[in-house]
Design a protein around this motif. Structure first.
Motif, PDB file in Angstrom:
ATOM      1  N   GLY A 188      -4.822   1.505  -9.845  1.00 55.90           N
ATOM      2  CA  GLY A 188      -4.425   1.053  -8.516  1.00 55.90           C
ATOM      3  C   GLY A 188      -5.288   1.557  -7.392  1.00 55.90           C
ATOM      4  O   GLY A 188      -5.236   1.022  -6.293  1.00 55.90           O
ATOM      5  N   LEU A 192     -11.870  -2.449  -8.895  1.00 54.62           N
ATOM      6  CA  LEU A 192     -12.382  -2.770 -10.228  1.00 54.62           C
ATOM      7  C   LEU A 192     -13.668  -3.584 -10.160  1.00 54.62           C
ATOM      8  O   LEU A 192     -14.020  -4.128  -9.116  1.00 54.62           O
ATOM      9  N   LEU A 230       4.002   0.229   3.622  1.00 54.27           N
ATOM     10  CA  LEU A 230       3.431   0.596   2.329  1.00 54.27           C
ATOM     11  C   LEU A 230       2.171  -0.205   2.035  1.00 54.27           C
ATOM     12  O   LEU A 230       1.233   0.294   1.425  1.00 54.27           O
TER      13      LEU A 230
ATOM     14  N   THR B1003       7.996   0.991  -3.114  1.00 55.45           N
ATOM     15  CA  THR B1003       7.298   2.277  -3.116  1.00 55.45           C
ATOM     16  C   THR B1003       5.795   2.024  -3.088  1.00 55.45           C
ATOM     17  O   THR B1003       5.334   0.913  -3.363  1.00 55.45           O
ATOM     18  N   LEU B1004       5.073   3.074  -2.796  1.00 55.37           N
ATOM     19  CA  LEU B1004       3.619   2.973  -2.711  1.00 55.37           C
ATOM     20  C   LEU B1004       2.997   2.516  -4.026  1.00 55.37           C
ATOM     21  O   LEU B1004       2.093   1.683  -4.062  1.00 55.37           O
ATOM     22  N   LEU B1005       3.518   3.070  -5.136  1.00 56.83           N
ATOM     23  CA  LEU B1005       2.947   2.703  -6.439  1.00 56.83           C
ATOM     24  C   LEU B1005       3.084   1.210  -6.697  1.00 56.83           C
ATOM     25  O   LEU B1005       2.217   0.590  -7.308  1.00 56.83           O
ATOM     26  N   ASN B1007       3.094  -1.167  -4.431  1.00 56.11           N
ATOM     27  CA  ASN B1007       2.115  -1.881  -3.623  1.00 56.11           C
ATOM     28  C   ASN B1007       0.709  -1.718  -4.189  1.00 56.11           C
ATOM     29  O   ASN B1007      -0.076  -2.662  -4.184  1.00 56.11           O
ATOM     30  N   LEU B1008       0.419  -0.513  -4.683  1.00 63.74           N
ATOM     31  CA  LEU B1008      -0.890  -0.313  -5.307  1.00 63.74           C
ATOM     32  C   LEU B1008      -1.008  -1.188  -6.541  1.00 63.74           C
ATOM     33  O   LEU B1008      -2.053  -1.761  -6.828  1.00 63.74           O
ATOM     34  N   PHE B1009       0.090  -1.284  -7.281  1.00 56.19           N
ATOM     35  CA  PHE B1009       0.063  -2.084  -8.504  1.00 56.19           C
ATOM     36  C   PHE B1009      -0.257  -3.537  -8.197  1.00 56.19           C
ATOM     37  O   PHE B1009      -1.158  -4.138  -8.777  1.00 56.19           O
ATOM     38  N   ARG B1011      -1.504  -4.923  -5.639  1.00 54.54           N
ATOM     39  CA  ARG B1011      -2.763  -5.171  -4.935  1.00 54.54           C
ATOM     40  C   ARG B1011      -3.973  -4.963  -5.822  1.00 54.54           C
ATOM     41  O   ARG B1011      -4.944  -5.691  -5.744  1.00 54.54           O
ATOM     42  N   ASN B1012      -3.915  -3.915  -6.639  1.00 56.13           N
ATOM     43  CA  ASN B1012      -5.195  -3.447  -7.176  1.00 56.13           C
ATOM     44  C   ASN B1012      -5.117  -2.927  -8.604  1.00 56.13           C
ATOM     45  O   ASN B1012      -6.047  -2.314  -9.081  1.00 56.13           O
ATOM     46  N   ASP B1013      -4.002  -3.143  -9.286  1.00 52.29           N
ATOM     47  CA  ASP B1013      -3.932  -2.586 -10.631  1.00 52.29           C
ATOM     48  C   ASP B1013      -4.650  -3.495 -11.624  1.00 52.29           C
ATOM     49  O   ASP B1013      -4.583  -4.718 -11.530  1.00 52.29           O
ATOM     50  N   ARG B1014      -5.308  -2.855 -12.575  1.00 55.04           N
ATOM     51  CA  ARG B1014      -6.028  -3.630 -13.575  1.00 55.04           C
ATOM     52  C   ARG B1014      -5.102  -4.604 -14.307  1.00 55.04           C
ATOM     53  O   ARG B1014      -5.459  -5.753 -14.560  1.00 55.04           O
TER      54      ARG B1014
END
Lengths: 427, 1117
Positions: A188, A192, A230, B1003-1005, B1007-1009, B1011-1014
């Motif tokens: 995350g 990539l 967030l 949660t932040l995780l 949003n990171l997921f 947006r940008n998780d492999r």
């Protein structure tokens, strides 16, 4: 008794004076000021979590004079602390034992891994009624940081959870250990292959142009606001060079990197020290595999060197960077292992006796606290240390009152670690 | 060519040694020999364990393919101590290979064709302790060979041709403890022979011809503990003889003529506890079976009271008046002193109610432990109470601040409170020995309606005691507001309205808790000003009733598009496909919304999604099923059992009966039959038979976190009634009616529910363990489980634990059902019957509302009661009439879950738009619009997968649930073993008793997921995905570099071979993700983005990413 309100007011005044300069201060200087302004002993914690439960009798609580059926096959060596012997596979620890404090005879009665991990991570005996938050989640709530870096990082993963504090405070899991000599991609965070900052920014722009369905509505405004906040926080992390840099262990100087073994634990500890340097207040590194029901000795012979190397390298690195004073380093598992060796040459779960090693963060080095009886079967008569005390002590070193009251999701008030006592003898 | 030759050579090597070496010299047991044999047995043996030094110690053959030739390999296993061969093809020829295995202590040859020839070989295995020859061809002649086995402890000869004569060979076996002789041709004369084996502890004679005559001969076998005579012609007269064998612990007599009815009266007392008898007609049905056939269950009549104050009764005026002047009245400890101290805050958590007390003085938290509080006050050494000189009492000096008090001044000088306390102390500081019973607490007015001209009103609280006293207790009752923004209240009951809106005041006094609604309309749209709205259904009318009084105007009913997406996600956890959207839009039927609801309630996705929800609520978690020894299969059985019931639309009552009244072993079923049946459900071919309606689900009670009666009570109340008792575990909650005593007595109802092995089955279980080499050989949980999994998959019995009910106690044992009177638990064989009868009784105030509230919460994101699982008197529903209507309807419709779904889904209330208006934009709990809700973890991850799936798969999500996350019941529910995505989006781990485990907060995780998780990015890119499909159709390819040939301009046609336009792609992308068409503005933005991208595919990639990241995608609305 210190008047709390007054202290706070005084602190505020002082922070007021330094605030303009404080914003731009380099890390180390900011820490110096922090030293001055608060009574806390540490800013960060590095917790090496020995999952599965290491055998106390084959590591740091050896009983060479014990009965043959419990003694095990490891030899022992003398450490720098007079009277303390360690297992033959802990040479680095032995040579620098006077830099650590060892607590032995920690006891409880929870014999299953998940529950015992919950116990040592939260300082509360698990109950079916309520899930208690792990130290890392408490710290996420109390010391949230500036949003560029997650306040609670687990390398690579564990069962430590946020309990009643809610998922917003859960751990940031890296999911992998760094691999020596290879770039480290964090879930995350790292952009990539094929996605450039420009591409990401373009997409972001598109998103903001179309993500406005509810813009003019008050419908569940908390949810809307949370998602908005967030999102920008996530963007900041993804695009922040500093965030990526924090996880990029390749940037560490060769002289430090070579201290760490190329195994998972070594590389995990390397990452942990770097994250702490970048200001992450709580990092745990999981060291898996200690659940040696089958052939305890082969297992421990394989596992102990990783522990010995990893711990030693991390402490040396933190010291070299001038961070050890303000970083509490802790290593422990969820319980010890049975004195009796089973039919499969293994040892089973034994919550009656466990140890914990600490250093840094204001802990006085070279002390031996607590102990077990002659057979290592229980704490000795003068020892009464429970996981509650360890957690209370860790929180205390970070300046968090372990009696602070929080509220569960159902509004019930609960003390953070109601039955813990800060182990003042450590400081 | 060379390779082939080499292979031949190896085969030759493997084949030759046994033949050749067998003739020349004994086979070695070199590591090489062992390794070769182990390799040869791969796929043949079903379990093979080694010693630490690598030699083999344990082998089990159970596969049908095993034949004599395979057994050649075992000759090299000289260290073998356990051998089990239980396959029909094996004969003496194969078994000849055991001849040299002198280290064996356990040999199981059941079901082989072994004859006396093999028996002769066995006779030389001097270390044997356990020998099973069931169903073999061994005869009396063979037995003679066994007479030398001096170490033998267990011998099994069931279903063989042996006779009483042959058994005489065994009399010299001085260590023989257990003898199995089931279904052998034996009659009473065998007793004489058997009584000669003095070491015997258990004898199994099931299915033989014995009648029990001559049993007294066993008097001389001093250690005999168990006799099994199931299915024999045992005669009642022989029971008398049993009495002589005083060492006996258990006699199994199932399938004989002996029943509780035929058991002679004079033997009842002595033998009843030792005998397992055929159930009589009345004992034939388990509680669950009674439920199934509609037979009434035992129940306790709850006393009902409904008391008001009749006008003629004299109300005693308030203590605030009585004690404001001089009086000689003696205050009452329970009625006056404790409530007053409570109101003053003395027994609160911060003060003397804390666990450690405060300043050495501790009171029970929120005060309902009168005896303890009284004792604490009267502690002589502390001088808290000095009757001879009240003013010297700390109880007076401290709260008035006459001396230092950390809690500050609580009582003013010259106050009625001081007078009351003074008077109580000077009158001797007494406490009634018995707790007095408060019948009711009446609050007037019943509801407080405020308006601009009327912002202050007073509440009056009246207590009605069982001894006839009726007293004004306004000054003693705690009155708290649930929302201080709306209303505040002072110590005398004066309520001041602070803002528009509504909330409740909670009045508590003694053990009564009463919630009083408080309201001030939001707008001037009340009464005649309220628009004329048609409330279409009963639910709408009840919701409308409240809205009208509050001046809130509901939003309009939503569009078809919005309804389709919302309903599909809620009911079936599935997004509509583009085709389904078009179809629904084009449907002109007036009943199309109702038709859709019916279709969805029939879908596979509905079944999976709701089975998941019920598994969450009931806690099907393999991590808690360690006590079954079969965690993972047990959790899977649980989940499949629930799914089958949702599929059949079994009622909630029926499902709960299956859990609460579950039985493991049916009446009259022997342990062996039970374990065999249970393993039958593990065999792949027959596992689905477990789901038949006749089967219950015993694992709820096996949960390791429910191992104590207290934990059972906590969990049961929570799961089935939404009642949280954990506060009452230690103290009475100020806002809840349950006291610690209530909790303790309620827990007793659960105290006889056990998971384990019933006494009568202990021996049979031990036998089973021994036969499987457990635990002596396989003594770790992992090895045991491995063995169990294999054996049970073969349909053969493993030592299953069982759910059972302890017999009534011989000592007094009282219990209560919450809100009821104490009763004698000993009069019930199975206390679960009264528990269940009470639970599902129409008068139970929690059972139906708890489920109604959960379902309502599912559809609105807010319950009628919040938190959704916290039903208590101090936490009233936001719309009590609606709760009552739905609960009554649920009961009247026999707890049909689909009735509840329809009642909600077909209402306008559910179908409102998410767009709010001036009057309802701040409404959080009256359901006047559709509130935005983040999608639940499983649904959200499925939605991401579905919207990025290739078109043919995107269509099938509703009825092909293969690999969908809404079916993901992981083997283990530890956060580590759940999908990363599911874990961060808040999938519950079923670890605690709380609906709050499922979280939908961002949660932040997350949003990171997204947006940008492999993982997320790879979903978009996957070969079976939509992007790949378009890449192929357009001929651009997924990863083509910028190329002038494929650059597209806004809204231009794509490369010559394809006719897909950017506009079409934008439309499809919106349809797949947001289930609607793009607006003109959105179309423009999308088109532009694609035009500015390297190519069409790259443009679509970015657009899909952006759409998945919108609030609109992440939420239901």
């Amino acid at each position: 008794m210190i008047n709390r309100t007054e202290t706070t007011r005084r602190e505020l005044l002082r922070i007021g004076c330094t605030s303009i300069a404080g914003l731009a201060l380099p890390h180390s200087l900011a820490r110096l000021i922090a030293d001055e302004k608060s009574a806390t002993k540490a800013d960060s914690v590095l917790f090496l979590n020995l999952l599965g439960g290491p055998s106390h009798l084959d590591t740091l609580d050896m009983k060479p004079a014990g009965p043959a059926e419990t003694r095990g096959s490891f030899g022992h060596i003398q450490t720098k602390i007079p009277g303390l012997i360690a297992c033959e596979y802990l040479p680095k620890f032995a040579a620098s034992a006077d830099q650590y404090t060892l607590i032995r005879g920690i006891h409880h009665s929870v014999g299953d891994h998940p529950q015992a991990q919950e116990y040592i991570s939260s300082g509360n005996r698990p109950t079916p009624a309520l899930r208690y938050p792990s130290i890392g989640s408490v710290i996420s709530k109390e010391l949230p940081g500036n949003g560029e870096l997650p306040p609670f990082v687990v390398v690579p993963r564990s069962d430590w959870h946020a309990g009643y504090l809610g998922d917003s405070y859960s751990a940031f899991k890296t999911n992998d250990y760094p691999q020596a000599g290879q770039p480290f991609e964090v879930r995350g965070i790292s952009l990539l292959d094929g996605i450039t900052v420009e591409k990401f920014n373009r997409r972001k722009q598109l998103l903001s142009s179309i993500d406005n369905r509810f813009k003019n509505s008050n419908n569940n405004i908390q949810l809307q606001q949370a998602l908005r906040t967030l999102n920008s926080q996530a963007d900041r992390m993804i695009l922040s060079a500093r965030t990526r840099e924090a996880f990029d262990v390749g940037k560490e100087p060769e002289s430090l990197r070579k201290l760490f073994a190329s195994d998972d634990v070594g590389q995990g500890m390397l990452l942990a020290t770097r994250l702490i340097e970048f200001g992450v207040p709580f990092v745990t590194v999981s060291h898996f595999g200690w659940d040696t029901h089958l052939d305890n000795f082969a297992g421990h012979k394989r596992l102990i060197p990783s522990l010995d190397n990893g711990l030693d390298a991390a402490v040396q690195t933190l010291r070299a960077k001038g961070l050890l004073e303000r970083t509490l380093v802790v290593a422990m598992g969820e319980f010890g292992r049975t004195p009796t060796i089973n039919q499969n040459a293994g040892r089973d779960h034994f919550p009656r006796a466990n140890w914990c090693v600490m250093t840094g963060g204001g802990v006085q080095p070279g002390r031996l606290i607590g102990g077990t009886d002659a057979g290592g079967t229980a704490p000795d008569d003068s020892t009464n240390i429970v996981p509650d005390d360890i957690v209370a002590t860790i929180l205390h070193s970070l300046g968090i009152d372990h009696h602070k009251t929080f509220f569960t999701q159902t509004g019930r008030p609960v003390d953070l670690v109601p039955h813990g006592n800060v182990m003042q003898e450590l400081f | 060519m060379q390779a082939v030759a080499k292979t031949f050579a190896i085969i030759a090597l493997l084949l030759i040694p046994p033949v050749v070496q067998g003739q020349i010299e004994p086979i070695g047991e070199t590591p090489e020999d062992q390794a070769a044999a182990i390799t040869a047995l791969k796929g043949i043996s079903s379990n093979l364990q080694k010693n630490r030094n690598g030699t083999v110690r344990f082998v089990r053959f159970s596969k049908a393919i095993v034949a004599d030739k395979h057994l050649v390999q075992i000759r090299v296993f000289k260290q073998l101590d356990y051998l089990s061969v239980v396959t029909a093809k094996v004969t003496d020829v194969g078994l000849a290979n055991i001849a040299q295995l002198t280290n064996l202590d356990s040999l199981i040859l059941t079901n082989t064709q072994a004859t006396d020839t093999t028996a002769a070989l066995i006779g030389k295995l001097a270390k044997l302790e356990v020998l099973y020859l069931d169903n073999t061809q061994v005869t009396d002649a063979g037995l003679a060979h066994l007479s030398t086995l001096n170490e033998l402890k267990i011998l099994s000869l069931s279903k063989t041709q042996i006779t009483g004569t042959g058994l005489k060979s065994l009399t010299g076996l001085v260590k023989l403890e257990t003898l199995h002789l089931k279904e052998c041709d034996l009659s009473d004369d065998v007793f004489e022979t058997l009584a000669g084996i003095k070491s015997l502890k258990s004898i199994y004679l099931d299915g033989t011809q014995v009648t029990g005559r001559g049993l007294t001969q066993f008097e001389s076998v001093k250690g005999l503990e168990q006799l099994s005579f199931n299915d024999t012609p045992f005669v009642p007269a022989s029971l008398q003889e049993l009495q002589a064998i005083t060492s006996l612990k258990h006699v199994l007599l199932w399938g004989t003529d002996i029943t509780t009815a035929t058991l002679p009266q004079d033997l009842q007392a002595e033998l009843r506890g030792k005998l397992s008898l055929t159930p009589t007609e009345s004992e034939r049905l388990s509680p669950f079976q009674k439920f199934l056939v509609g037979q009434p269950l035992e129940k306790i009549e709850q006393v009902k009271r409904n008391l008001g104050i009749s006008d003629s009764i004299q109300i005693i005026e308030s203590v605030a008046h009585r004690f404001s002047k001089t009086t000689d009245e003696n205050p009452d400890f329970q009625r006056h002193v404790v409530p007053m101290l409570g109101k003053l805050g003395c027994n609160s958590r911060e003060c003397h109610g804390s666990f450690q007390g405060q300043g050495g003085f501790s009171l029970s938290l929120f005060g309902y432990d009168f005896a303890a509080d009284h004792l604490s006050m009267l502690n002589e050494s502390a001088e808290r109470v000095v009757p001879e000189s009240p003013d010297d009492s700390l109880l007076i000096m401290k709260p008035t601040l006459r001396i230092d008090h950390e809690g500050g001044r609580r009582i003013a000088e010259d106050s009625w409170q001081l007078n009351l306390l003074h008077q109580w102390i000077s009158s001797g500081a007494k406490c009634n020995a018995d707790v007095q019973e408060l019948l009711a607490c009446q609050v007037t007015p019943k509801e407080l309606i405020f308006s601009a001209g009327k912002l202050v009103q007073q509440l009056q609280v009246t207590a009605i005691w069982s001894n006839g006293l009726v007293e004004d207790v306004t000054a003693l009752a705690r009155i708290e507001t649930l929302d201080a923004q709306i209303a505040i209240v002072d110590e005398n009951g004066w309520v001041t309205n602070k803002a528009k809106g509504d909330t409740h005041l909670v009045v508590s006094y003694d053990r009564a808790v009463v919630a009083v609604p408080v309201m001030r309309p939001i707008s001037d749209k009340i009464g005649d000003n309220y628009p004329d709205i048609q409330w279409r259904t009963r639910v709408d009318a009840l919701v409308g009733g409240k809205l009208k009084r509050l001046g809130i105007i509901p939003s309009d009913v939503c569009t078809d598009q919005v309804f389709l997406r919302r309903t599909m996600l809620d009911v079936a956890g599935t997004l509509p496909s583009p085709a389904q959207i078009t179809e629904f839009e084009n449907d002109t039927s007036v009943t199309k919304r109702a038709d859709l609801v019916e279709r969805l309630l029939q879908s596979e996705a509905y079944i999976d999604w709701w089975a998941m929800k019920l598994a969450d609520v009931t806690g099907a978690n393999s991590q808690h099923l360690g006590s079954t020894d079969m965690n993972s299969p047990a959790a899977q059985q649980w989940q499949r059992w629930l799914r089958a019931r949702v599929a059949q639309n079994a009622s909630w009552k029926e499902i709960v009966a299956g859990l609460v009244l579950a039985d493991s072993r049916e009446p009259g079923q022997t342990y062996y039959q039970y374990t065999r049946e249970h393993s039958f459900y593990q065999a792949p071919a027959t596992k689905d038979e477990f789901n038949s309606p006749q089967n219950s689900m015993p694992y709820y009670w096996a949960r390791s976190d429910l191992n104590t009666a207290e934990n059972k009570a906590l969990n049961f109340s929570y799961v089935f009634m939404g009642v949280r008792l954990q506060c009452a575990q230690c103290h009475k909650h100020p806002f809840d009616q349950w006291s610690k005593q209530d909790f303790d007595q309620f827990s007793q109802v659960f105290s006889r529910i056990r998971w384990g092995t019933e006494a009568e089955s202990q021996d049979a279980r031990t036998q089973l363990l021994t036969r499987l080499g457990v635990p002596k050989k396989l003594d770790t949980a992992a090895l045991r489980r491995q063995m169990y999994n294999r054996v049970s998959a073969e349909g053969l019995p493993i030592p299953w634990f069982e759910l059972y009910i302890e017999p009534p106690r011989t000592t007094e044992h009282t219990a209560i059902l919450l809100g009821g009177k104490p009763f004698d638990l000993n009069q019930f064989d199975d206390p679960r019957e009264v528990l269940f009868s009470w639970l599902i009784d129409d008068d139970n105030p929690f059972f139906a509302p708890a489920f109604v509230n959960r379902v309502w919460h599912h559809y609105f994101g807010v319950g009628l009661v919040n938190p959704v699982d916290d039903l208590n008197a101090g936490n009233p529903p936001s719309n009590a009439k609606l709760m009552e209507y739905l609960s009554d309807g649920f009961i009247a419709n026999d707890f049909d879950m689909k009735w509840l779904h329809r009642e909600i889904l077909l209402s306008d209330t559910y179908q409102r738009s998410w767009q709010t208006n001036e009057t309802n934009q701040h409404d959080e709990r009256h359901f006047s619009y559709s509130r935005l809700r983040r999608l639940p973890a499983e649904v959200l991850v499925d939605a991401i997968e579905q919207s990025t799936a290739k078109s043919s798969r995107n269509e099938t999500y509703l009825n092909d649930t293969t690999l969908r996350k809404i079916t993901a019941h992981p083997r283990s529910l530890s956060p580590n073993s759940i999908d990363y995505a599911l874990a961060i989006f808040g999938k519950p781990t079923r670890a605690t008793n709380c609906d709050c485990e499922r979280t939908v907060q961002p949660t932040l995780l997350q949003n990171l997921f997204i947006r940008n998780d492999r993982e997320l990015l790879e979903l978009i890119e996957r070969k079976t995905g939509w992007l790949a499909e378009i890449a192929q159709q357009t001929g651009i390819g997924l990863h083509s570099e910028t190329s002038a040939a494929v650059l597209i301009k806004a809204n231009a046609q794509v490369a010559d071979s394809s006719t897909i336009t950017a506009d079409e792609l934008v439309t499809a992308a919106y349809s797949r993700t947001l289930s609607r068409r793009p607006t003109v503005e959105e179309m423009k933005n999308g088109r532009q983005y694609i035009a500015n991208s390297d190519n069409l595919v790259e443009g679509l990639r970015g657009l899909v990413w952006a759409l998945l990241n919108t609030q609109e995608f992440l939420t239901n609305h």
